[in-house]
Design a protein around this motif. Structure first.
Motif, PDB file in Angstrom:
ATOM      1  N   THR B 187       0.832  -1.206   0.000  1.00 24.66           N
ATOM      2  CA  THR B 187       0.000   0.000   0.000  1.00 24.66           C
ATOM      3  C   THR B 187       0.865   1.253   0.000  1.00 24.66           C
ATOM      4  OG1 THR B 187      -1.794  -1.127   1.149  1.00 24.66           O
ATOM      5  CG2 THR B 187      -1.751   1.279   1.298  1.00 24.66           C
ATOM      6  N   ARG B 188       0.543   2.148  -0.929  1.00 25.84           N
ATOM      7  CA  ARG B 188       1.187   3.472  -0.945  1.00 25.84           C
ATOM      8  C   ARG B 188       0.066   4.483  -1.005  1.00 25.84           C
ATOM      9  NH1 ARG B 188       4.889   0.593  -0.339  1.00 25.84           N
ATOM     10  NH2 ARG B 188       6.832   0.318  -1.513  1.00 25.84           N
ATOM     11  N   LYS B 189      -0.315   4.986   0.177  1.00 26.26           N
ATOM     12  CA  LYS B 189      -1.467   5.900   0.251  1.00 26.26           C
ATOM     13  C   LYS B 189      -1.286   7.120  -0.642  1.00 26.26           C
ATOM     14  CE  LYS B 189      -4.753   4.205   2.655  1.00 26.26           C
ATOM     15  NZ  LYS B 189      -5.915   3.857   1.822  1.00 26.26           N
ATOM     16  N   ASP B 190      -0.033   7.643  -0.687  1.00 26.92           N
ATOM     17  CA  ASP B 190       0.202   8.844  -1.506  1.00 26.92           C
ATOM     18  C   ASP B 190      -0.034   8.548  -2.989  1.00 26.92           C
ATOM     19  OD1 ASP B 190       2.420   7.119  -1.283  1.00 26.92           O
ATOM     20  OD2 ASP B 190       3.773   8.691  -2.021  1.00 26.92           O
ATOM     21  N   VAL B 191       0.384   7.358  -3.436  1.00 21.47           N
ATOM     22  CA  VAL B 191       0.172   6.988  -4.845  1.00 21.47           C
ATOM     23  C   VAL B 191      -1.326   6.857  -5.119  1.00 21.47           C
ATOM     24  CG1 VAL B 191       0.569   5.231  -6.605  1.00 21.47           C
ATOM     25  CG2 VAL B 191       2.412   5.855  -5.034  1.00 21.47           C
ATOM     26  N   GLU B 192      -2.043   6.233  -4.204  1.00 19.38           N
ATOM     27  CA  GLU B 192      -3.496   6.072  -4.394  1.00 19.38           C
ATOM     28  C   GLU B 192      -4.189   7.420  -4.514  1.00 19.38           C
ATOM     29  OE1 GLU B 192      -5.055   3.592  -1.268  1.00 19.38           O
ATOM     30  OE2 GLU B 192      -3.638   1.981  -1.706  1.00 19.38           O
ATOM     31  N   GLU B 193      -3.805   8.347  -3.643  1.00 20.77           N
ATOM     32  CA  GLU B 193      -4.433   9.679  -3.706  1.00 20.77           C
ATOM     33  C   GLU B 193      -4.100  10.381  -5.020  1.00 20.77           C
ATOM     34  OE1 GLU B 193      -6.749  10.917  -1.802  1.00 20.77           O
ATOM     35  OE2 GLU B 193      -6.693   9.109  -0.554  1.00 20.77           O
ATOM     36  N   ARG B 194      -2.863  10.183  -5.496  1.00 22.03           N
ATOM     37  CA  ARG B 194      -2.447  10.819  -6.740  1.00 22.03           C
ATOM     38  C   ARG B 194      -3.255  10.252  -7.913  1.00 22.03           C
ATOM     39  NH1 ARG B 194       3.085  10.506  -5.966  1.00 22.03           N
ATOM     40  NH2 ARG B 194       3.378   8.838  -7.461  1.00 22.03           N
ATOM     41  N   SER B 197      -6.770  11.771  -7.799  1.00 19.97           N
ATOM     42  CA  SER B 197      -6.796  13.174  -8.265  1.00 19.97           C
ATOM     43  C   SER B 197      -6.675  13.237  -9.777  1.00 19.97           C
ATOM     44  CB  SER B 197      -5.616  13.963  -7.687  1.00 19.97           C
ATOM     45  OG  SER B 197      -5.648  13.930  -6.310  1.00 19.97           O
ATOM     46  N   ARG B 228     -11.826   4.415  -5.880  1.00 27.73           N
ATOM     47  CA  ARG B 228     -11.592   4.336  -4.435  1.00 27.73           C
ATOM     48  C   ARG B 228     -12.134   3.034  -3.839  1.00 27.73           C
ATOM     49  NH1 ARG B 228     -10.557   8.461  -1.071  1.00 27.73           N
ATOM     50  NH2 ARG B 228     -11.469  10.030  -2.476  1.00 27.73           N
TER      51      ARG B 228
END
Lengths: 272, 272
Positions: B187-194, B197, B228
């Motif tokens: 899991t890479r939360k920052d990648v998921e958010e990117r 977006s 998501r």
């Protein structure tokens, strides 16, 4: 169907054609699948290309599900089975049109559509072969059916609308087989130019801001040329074929053969 | 395959998912085609829905053309025929992946994808029934296969890339069946958010300037939520399934059964 509803539908098909061309352009040309006798991985079946075979199988299924009961969905293949599942009830004639369902294929322009599209593939797709044949064939089918839907929807419904605006003039022209004057009557140069400008603008807009390291872009002029050289002329050709078929039915009856009498079989008269 | 090539491919599939959802949204919900026993126009065949029947026939053809030899193309149906025409040569194992082709379906997440998509239809399509069943089913299949391609491509190739970055850690976690820690590692939360977006921005961009009297617009947030709640979680679920299958093969041999031993058949070891 009112002309405004018809042009709305034609306009909405522009996005479909553009995005499906763009989807195809993400894959390589894969010219092997269009070569005759390319159907030969684990066994040799026919002399068809892999693409011809796949397209036939696709239309075979669609025919079972009733797709070709609608005028705008004309088959690219012959020898398809009768509808079996779902779909429209098998009415003789749709109320909006003046010819019965079984005569729709008098206005079938799929052959030049197929030819024009096959020539377009190397102009929009990267060179080479990515091996994703099933996927590129799927996208070919999506493009071909979208272009065909645009052409035939215009041919049938614009043709009918134009006839209803000036029924006596169109009837006379059709009875005299005056295809030249018919072609002039159905041509609106200003509308054609407006369509091409709109298509150009949409092709730019839909691909604006694309990450070119990730997605291939289709030159908007290629899509405009597809409209200029294929979609618009074939739509008009289809309108003429439709009007001749719709308006000269009585000329083709055995008792009164006329210049349009290329199908001299006995038929019940169409409504008009 | 390098991680950068994998993420490029995943990014390019975002446009595909968005435009295919938009294409579907031009048609009505047509809920009748998803109802069980809707296959009953001219004869009664099965208790399947019309959509189930059409989708099965579509995958049946695609299977003959070798589509399901690729890991990212997982079938939604069972009982499909073996490949017959064109497509990839039937290698045992693709060099980029650590499990053989015949085991790809251990990582098959089509069932939750189907369920999530069927729930999305009424959220993006106008109410009612336009009778264009063949067309709306075609678009359903385009969306479903695009989403499935995104999920499974990520599951197999991102999973493999992550394993190759830290092989010993992943091997240990898999051998202990520590799916919780595996889930955290991938899991890479920052990648998921990117990603979300970017999807939001694309969904806006691709529909900007649309003529709303002619085309329906899909709420970009619906597409973000699909990412998501469905695409991202299922991709991770698939990565875990892939890693467990890839790394615990020896545990599943009859002489050394372990916690993952749900398929205790004798198999040749995979490369690692």
């Amino acid at each position: 169907m009112k002309l405004r509803a018809v042009t709305k539908k034609l306009e909405s098909l522009e996005e479909t054609i553009i995005v499906q061309l763009s989807e195809r352009a993400q894959l390589c040309r894969n010219s092997a699948v269009y070569a005759p006798e390319s159907t030969s991985c684990s066994e040799k079946i026919t002399s068809q290309s892999l693409f011809d075979l796949r397209f036939y199988q696709w239309e075979r299924s669609e025919s079972l599900f009733g797709r070709f009961l609608r005028p705008e969905e004309r088959p690219f293949n012959r020898g398809l089975p009768e509808p079996r599942y779902g779909g429209l009830p098998p009415e003789e004639t749709l109320p909006e049109l003046g010819i019965p369902i079984r005569e729709y294929d008098e206005v079938n322009l799929t052959s030049p559509i197929r030819e024009a599209y096959l020539q377009l593939i190397p102009r929009i797709c990267p060179e080479g072969d990515d091996g994703l044949y099933d996927l590129s064939m799927e996208r070919d089918i999506c493009v071909l059916t979208a272009v065909s839907r645009r052409v035939h929807f215009g041919a049938f419904y614009v043709g009918e609308c134009k006839y209803r605006q000036e029924p006596r003039i169109f009837r006379t022209l059709a009875e005299h087989g005056d295809t030249r004057e018919l072609a002039q009557r159905i041509t609106r140069k200003d509308v054609e130019e407006r369509i091409m400008s709109r298509v150009r603008a949409k092709a730019h807009r839909l691909q604006r801001g694309i990450n070119r390291r990730v997605r291939n872009v289709v030159d908007p002029e290629e899509i405009v040329q597809l409209y200029r050289k294929t979609i618009i002329p074939l739509t008009k050709e289809g309108e003429i074929r439709y009007l001749l078929r719709r308006l000269t039915d009585h000329l083709r009856r055995p008792t009164a053969r006329g210049p349009m009498d290329r199908h001299p079989k006995e038929r019940s008269p169409t409504k008009s």
